[in-house]
Design an enzyme around this catalytic site. Structure first.
Site, mmCIF file in Angstrom:
data_model
loop_
_atom_site.group_PDB
_atom_site.id
_atom_site.type_symbol
_atom_site.label_atom_id
_atom_site.label_comp_id
_atom_site.label_asym_id
_atom_site.label_seq_id
_atom_site.Cartn_x
_atom_site.Cartn_y
_atom_site.Cartn_z
ATOM 1 C CG ASP A 204 28.312 -23.694 8.660
ATOM 2 O OD1 ASP A 204 29.183 -22.888 8.286
ATOM 3 O OD2 ASP A 204 27.518 -23.457 9.589
ATOM 4 C CD GLU A 272 33.199 -22.991 9.215
ATOM 5 O OE1 GLU A 272 33.493 -21.784 9.252
ATOM 6 O OE2 GLU A 272 32.027 -23.415 9.343
#
Length: 540
Positions: A204, A272
């Site tokens: 993330d 990401e």
């Protein structure tokens, strides 16, 4: 069953994202859980995916639904137990599915023991584990950095009499990765899950790991350069070029350390890249050279505006200029964006064409649960919202809950077979019910069966998974390119418009393939493509 160790399993793989709160509830509390995922893995295997990515299920206060971690090495009770996770991994491997889990390494919950200790005083062993800073002489925040969730990225802590950095919610303090002890602790987290059998990680906000150690102000961004793919346009976050609050060069060395942990296990990581201005270039930095993460997914195909033929051409041109060996993981939808069926206002015919395009692109793929059913964004009332982001910016921005509603398994069931509870954590909306898995299975015209055919087509042609990609040209509404070279190369053309187009095949002898995906025939090396039609041909 242990899957064969293959360090390149990720190249060209199709990864299916599961949002655990909404996939399958096994215990009747209205919230999805790990045993529920295990019970539904056959659906993903039958779809033809190679791996699953599970959004966070760690112990958490759930203020950001698991992206605020309070214990990296345990399961939140609402999702199950470590034994349930082990059973999930075992079943996935039996089905030939790799398992990737979501690691949130840039920040924790303020309920994490690390932060509780850090905020006690300025001299404790973890005092420097988070980004703390003195106020300016007038008491205001250390600099002008903004939070993705709105407002200042700094929050005053009365105990330490300092500000701490939070790029997201105030309850999500940012870790200080300039501290080598923090890096080591995070690498140990990865090691813990690798030892439990995971095959990789989705990282993330991978470009948020480090902040500028001098805490310099971000420059402003001219209005014409602002982009709302990371934050809605109503959020002032878009008013800055985030030059110092993320994307720092120190990240590269940490990613090398992370890769060194992965390599003995044959595991992979996909990062990401949350950056609207330099996403492709950052992806190239993080994935080139073979010593950092294997792949990243940028936001070029998660934009609010529909992906055009010109957009595809420009994206691949930028990527080639940044680093020829960069490896993307392409995605149209995820848990943070409006579903692409709604975002791009797609008919079923258009959605099927975009699916065919996706499976022909160089890179790996990520499908978001329900995408294979053609689910539109769910329309929710304000009182149904759970997402703090949506609640903050309502009604101009409706948040992320519309993409997070429960998976629809059955049509003749109020909660679509997701749960036996009186109500689910987010409602199942009526327009989703006719698109259930049960309703679409076996119907050759359905979106689900089209996805199954598309993934089977990609698997049947290895050049689509790992072959070169050349001759990328946009003509009118058509994007065309060739995967591979010489005999066995595949020519791909997609009319991403409502306007009929005529194209020519490349020089050479070609045979039509992909009729099951709607591929159109050639007449003397000319092909007429109607609205949303495609042509796939193999060189002989």
């Amino acid at each position: 069953m242990t899957l064969p160790k293959d360090p390149n399993w990720w190249r060209g793989a199709t990864i299916y994202q599961i949002y655990p709160r909404s996939y399958q509830d096994s215990n009747g509390d209205g919230i999805g859980d790990l045993p529920g995922i295990t019970a539904r893995l056959d659906h993903i295997a039958a779809l033809g995916a190679d791996a699953i990515w599970i959004s966070p299920f760690f112990t958490s206060p759930m203020k950001d639904f698991g992206y605020d971690v309070s214990d990296y090495c345990d399961i939140d009770p609402m999702f199950g137990t470590l034994a349930d996770f082990d059973a999930l991994v075992a079943r996935a491997h039996d089905l030939g599915l790799r398992v990737m889990i979501d690691l949130v390494l840039s920040h924790t919950s303020d309920a994490h023991p690390w932060f509780r200790e850090s905020r006690m005083d300025r001299t404790n062993p973890k005092a420097d584990w988070y980004v703390w800073a003195e106020p300016k002489p007038d008491g205001t925040a250390p600099n002008n950095w903004l939070s993705v969730f709105g407002g200042s990225a700094w929050h005053w802590d009365g105990r330490r009499r300092q500000y701490y950095l939070h790029n997201f919610l105030t309850s999500q303090p940012d870790l200080n990765l300039h501290n080598p002890d923090v890096q080591e602790a995070l690498l140990q987290v990865a090691q813990f899950w690798l030892e439990r059998g995971v095959d990789g990680f989705r990282l993330d906000t991978i470009n948020f790991y480090f902040a500028d150690k001098y805490l310099r102000d971000n420059p402003s961004l001219p209005p014409e350069l602002r982009n709302d793919s990371i934050a809605p346009s109503v959020n002032p976050y878009n008013h800055q070029l985030h030059l110092f609050s993320k994307n720092q060069p120190e990240n590269l060395e940490f990613l090398r350390k992370f890769r060194a942990v992965l390599n003995p296990y044959g595991a992979a990581a996909v990062g990401e890249v949350g950056d609207a201005q330099r996403g492709l270039e950052i992806m190239a930095e993080y994935t080139s050279g073979g010593d950092k993460v294997q792949m990243c997914y940028p936001f070029e195909m998660l934009q609010p505006s529909r992906l055009t033929a010109t957009g595809v051409e420009e994206t691949f041109a930028r990527m080639a200029a940044a680093a020829p060996d960069a490896w993307p993981c392409w995605s149209y939808s995820n848990h943070d964006t409006v579903r692409h069926i709604t975002r791009w206002n797609l008919s079923d015919a258009a959605a099927k064409t975009y699916t065919a395009l996706l499976v022909c692109l160089r890179g790996s793929l990520c499908l978001y649960q329900g995408e294979e059913l053609g689910l539109p964004e769910a329309e929710l009332a304000f009182e149904d919202l759970q997402d703090p982001y949506g609640i903050e910016f309502w009604p101009e921005f409706k948040g992320r809950d519309g993409a997070r509603t429960p998976m629809v398994w059955q049509t003749d069931n109020a909660l679509a077979g997701f749960s036996t509870a009186p109500r689910s954590w987010l409602p199942v909306t009526a327009p989703h019910l006719p698109r259930s898995v049960a309703a679409q299975t076996g119907d050759p015209s359905s979106m689900l069966e089209h996805y199954r055919r598309a993934l089977a087509f990609r698997r049947a042609h290895p050049v689509l998974r790992d072959g070169s990609m050349a001759g990328i040209v946009a003509e009118g509404g058509v994007i065309r390119f060739t995967r591979g070279a010489g005999a066995g190369a595949i020519f791909c053309a997609f009319n991403l418009s409502e306007v009929p187009q005529e194209i020519g095949l490349p020089v050479g002898a070609w045979e039509l393939i992909g009729a099951e995906l709607g591929s159109q025939p050639a007449d003397k090396n000319r092909v007429n493509l109607g609205a949303w039609q495609i042509c796939l041909a193999r060189q002989v």
